[in-house]
Design a protein around this motif. Structure first.
Motif, PDB file in Angstrom:
ATOM      1  N   ASN A 121      -8.383  28.746 -13.780  1.00 57.99           N
ATOM      2  CA  ASN A 121      -7.761  29.680 -12.854  1.00 57.99           C
ATOM      3  C   ASN A 121      -8.307  29.416 -11.454  1.00 57.99           C
ATOM      4  N   LYS A 122      -7.429  29.077 -10.519  1.00 56.62           N
ATOM      5  CA  LYS A 122      -7.820  28.819  -9.129  1.00 56.62           C
ATOM      6  C   LYS A 122      -7.510  30.009  -8.227  1.00 56.62           C
ATOM      7  N   GLY A 123      -7.146  31.152  -8.815  1.00 55.20           N
ATOM      8  CA  GLY A 123      -6.881  32.332  -8.007  1.00 55.20           C
ATOM      9  C   GLY A 123      -8.097  32.685  -7.148  1.00 55.20           C
ATOM     10  N   VAL A 124      -7.838  33.159  -5.938  1.00 57.99           N
ATOM     11  CA  VAL A 124      -8.917  33.500  -5.008  1.00 57.99           C
ATOM     12  C   VAL A 124      -8.827  34.964  -4.604  1.00 57.99           C
ATOM     13  N   ALA A 125      -9.936  35.512  -4.186  1.00 56.16           N
ATOM     14  CA  ALA A 125      -9.994  36.927  -3.815  1.00 56.16           C
ATOM     15  C   ALA A 125      -9.588  37.171  -2.365  1.00 56.16           C
ATOM     16  N   THR A 126      -9.079  36.140  -1.693  1.00 54.70           N
ATOM     17  CA  THR A 126      -8.665  36.275  -0.298  1.00 54.70           C
ATOM     18  C   THR A 126      -7.291  36.939  -0.229  1.00 54.70           C
ATOM     19  N   SER A 127      -7.132  37.882   0.691  1.00 53.04           N
ATOM     20  CA  SER A 127      -5.846  38.558   0.853  1.00 53.04           C
ATOM     21  C   SER A 127      -4.777  37.602   1.359  1.00 53.04           C
ATOM     22  N   TRP A 128      -3.550  37.822   0.895  1.00 54.20           N
ATOM     23  CA  TRP A 128      -2.411  37.036   1.362  1.00 54.20           C
ATOM     24  C   TRP A 128      -2.143  37.365   2.825  1.00 54.20           C
ATOM     25  N   PRO A 129      -1.554  36.431   3.565  1.00 53.54           N
ATOM     26  CA  PRO A 129      -1.254  36.674   4.973  1.00 53.54           C
ATOM     27  C   PRO A 129      -0.070  37.634   5.130  1.00 53.54           C
ATOM     28  N   SER A 130       0.007  38.246   6.286  1.00 57.00           N
ATOM     29  CA  SER A 130       1.132  39.117   6.626  1.00 57.00           C
ATOM     30  C   SER A 130       1.319  39.047   8.130  1.00 57.00           C
ATOM     31  N   PRO A 131       2.505  38.977   8.650  1.00 54.41           N
ATOM     32  CA  PRO A 131       3.810  39.007   7.991  1.00 54.41           C
ATOM     33  C   PRO A 131       4.452  37.625   7.831  1.00 54.41           C
ATOM     34  N   THR A 132       3.755  36.556   8.201  1.00 55.06           N
ATOM     35  CA  THR A 132       4.343  35.223   8.226  1.00 55.06           C
ATOM     36  C   THR A 132       4.080  34.459   6.935  1.00 55.06           C
ATOM     37  N   LEU A 133       5.109  33.786   6.407  1.00 58.65           N
ATOM     38  CA  LEU A 133       4.930  32.911   5.252  1.00 58.65           C
ATOM     39  C   LEU A 133       3.924  31.828   5.620  1.00 58.65           C
ATOM     40  N   THR A 134       2.908  31.652   4.773  1.00 57.85           N
ATOM     41  CA  THR A 134       1.833  30.708   5.042  1.00 57.85           C
ATOM     42  C   THR A 134       1.519  29.926   3.774  1.00 57.85           C
ATOM     43  N   ASP A 135       1.270  28.624   3.929  1.00 56.63           N
ATOM     44  CA  ASP A 135       0.910  27.779   2.794  1.00 56.63           C
ATOM     45  C   ASP A 135      -0.558  27.944   2.453  1.00 56.63           C
TER      46      ASP A 135
ATOM     47  N   SER B 235       4.016  42.185   2.708  1.00 58.24           N
ATOM     48  CA  SER B 235       4.604  43.023   3.753  1.00 58.24           C
ATOM     49  C   SER B 235       3.582  43.858   4.514  1.00 58.24           C
ATOM     50  N   VAL B 236       2.417  44.109   3.928  1.00 57.34           N
ATOM     51  CA  VAL B 236       1.377  44.905   4.584  1.00 57.34           C
ATOM     52  C   VAL B 236       0.066  44.115   4.509  1.00 57.34           C
ATOM     53  N   ALA B 237      -0.555  43.886   5.652  1.00 56.76           N
ATOM     54  CA  ALA B 237      -1.778  43.071   5.711  1.00 56.76           C
ATOM     55  C   ALA B 237      -2.853  43.580   4.759  1.00 56.76           C
ATOM     56  N   SER B 238      -3.553  42.643   4.143  1.00 58.31           N
ATOM     57  CA  SER B 238      -4.718  42.904   3.280  1.00 58.31           C
ATOM     58  C   SER B 238      -4.401  43.763   2.056  1.00 58.31           C
ATOM     59  N   THR B 239      -3.190  43.594   1.483  1.00 62.24           N
ATOM     60  CA  THR B 239      -2.822  44.425   0.338  1.00 62.24           C
ATOM     61  C   THR B 239      -2.509  43.644  -0.935  1.00 62.24           C
ATOM     62  N   VAL B 240      -2.440  42.304  -0.872  1.00 61.69           N
ATOM     63  CA  VAL B 240      -2.099  41.506  -2.038  1.00 61.69           C
ATOM     64  C   VAL B 240      -3.097  40.354  -2.167  1.00 61.69           C
ATOM     65  N   LYS B 241      -3.537  40.102  -3.422  1.00 59.47           N
ATOM     66  CA  LYS B 241      -4.437  38.987  -3.719  1.00 59.47           C
ATOM     67  C   LYS B 241      -3.964  38.302  -4.997  1.00 59.47           C
ATOM     68  N   ASP B 242      -4.456  37.073  -5.210  1.00 61.73           N
ATOM     69  CA  ASP B 242      -4.172  36.352  -6.452  1.00 61.73           C
ATOM     70  C   ASP B 242      -4.963  36.969  -7.597  1.00 61.73           C
ATOM     71  N   ILE B 243      -4.379  36.949  -8.784  1.00 64.52           N
ATOM     72  CA  ILE B 243      -5.133  37.151 -10.021  1.00 64.52           C
ATOM     73  C   ILE B 243      -5.260  35.797 -10.696  1.00 64.52           C
ATOM     74  N   ILE B 244      -4.118  35.107 -10.798  1.00 63.81           N
ATOM     75  CA  ILE B 244      -4.073  33.814 -11.484  1.00 63.81           C
ATOM     76  C   ILE B 244      -3.277  32.814 -10.660  1.00 63.81           C
ATOM     77  N   VAL B 245      -3.839  31.629 -10.506  1.00 69.22           N
ATOM     78  CA  VAL B 245      -3.104  30.447 -10.076  1.00 69.22           C
ATOM     79  C   VAL B 245      -3.565  29.357 -11.034  1.00 69.22           C
TER      80      VAL B 245
END
Length: 180
Positions: A101-115, A79-89
């Motif tokens: 573990n394929k988790g990455v340190a890249t922030s999740w996108p916001s606000p659009t669902l992205t693959d 919901s807020v840009a640059s606020t969530v990252k993977d720990i574990i995938v």
């Protein structure tokens, strides 16, 4: 090379453990339908979610096949840009967590669902896989996310699909002109 998928899970659950925040409505992460499982990460930087685990992908890879790659694709946003990252995938074999573990340190996108794809058509996630492993109902994916800032944010996962790439020996190919 043959490909099976992407396939979507039939089972989803939140698994407590090292995390602090529950996933609301984990079943919403089973199919790509713009309805998401969510975790509200609001306790400061580093706050982790519980694990979101999906399984029951219903693969039917031929027994004579050789698995050559596995791709997990997570459709997610926050919901807020640059606020969530993977720990574990990571992957799950017969209900047991695999170490890679394929988790990455890249922030999740916001606000659009992205693959975001993890693994590839030639990536075995540092493990050998058999058709019975991926055909098993306990084969799946696990995800844990964390807050990467002091700003509250909602992590949302719409779906986690899996694609399996494999080869089949020429002697195993159908001789009646039909394909798998």
């Amino acid at each position: 090379m043959a490909t099976s998928g992407p396939k979507f899970a039939t089972v989803a659950a939140t698994v407590e453990g090292t995390g602090l925040v529950d996933w609301t409505n984990p079943n919403n992460a089973k199919a790509q339908d713009d309805v998401s499982a969510t975790a509200t990460l609001n306790s400061g930087a580093g706050t982790p979610s519980f694990e979101l685990r999906l399984s029951g992908y219903n693969f039917d890879i031929p027994a004579t096949a050789t698995i050559v790659g596995i791709t997990a694709t997570i459709r997610r946003t926050c919901s807020v840009a640059s606020t969530v990252k993977d720990i574990i995938v990571g992957l799950i074999r017969a209900g047991v967590v695999e170490a890679t573990n394929k988790g990455v340190a890249t922030s999740w996108p916001s606000p659009t669902l992205t693959d975001r794809a993890y693994g590839s058509s030639t990536d075995l996630w540092s493990a050998a896989w058999t058709p019975s492993d991926v055909n098993d109902s306990g084969f799946g994916v696990r995800l844990q996310a964390r807050s990467s800032s002091g700003t509250p944010s909602e992590a949302s996962v719409d779906s986690i699909s899996i694609t399996v790439d494999y080869t089949v020996p020429a002697s195993s190919l159908p001789t009646d002109g039909k394909s798998w």
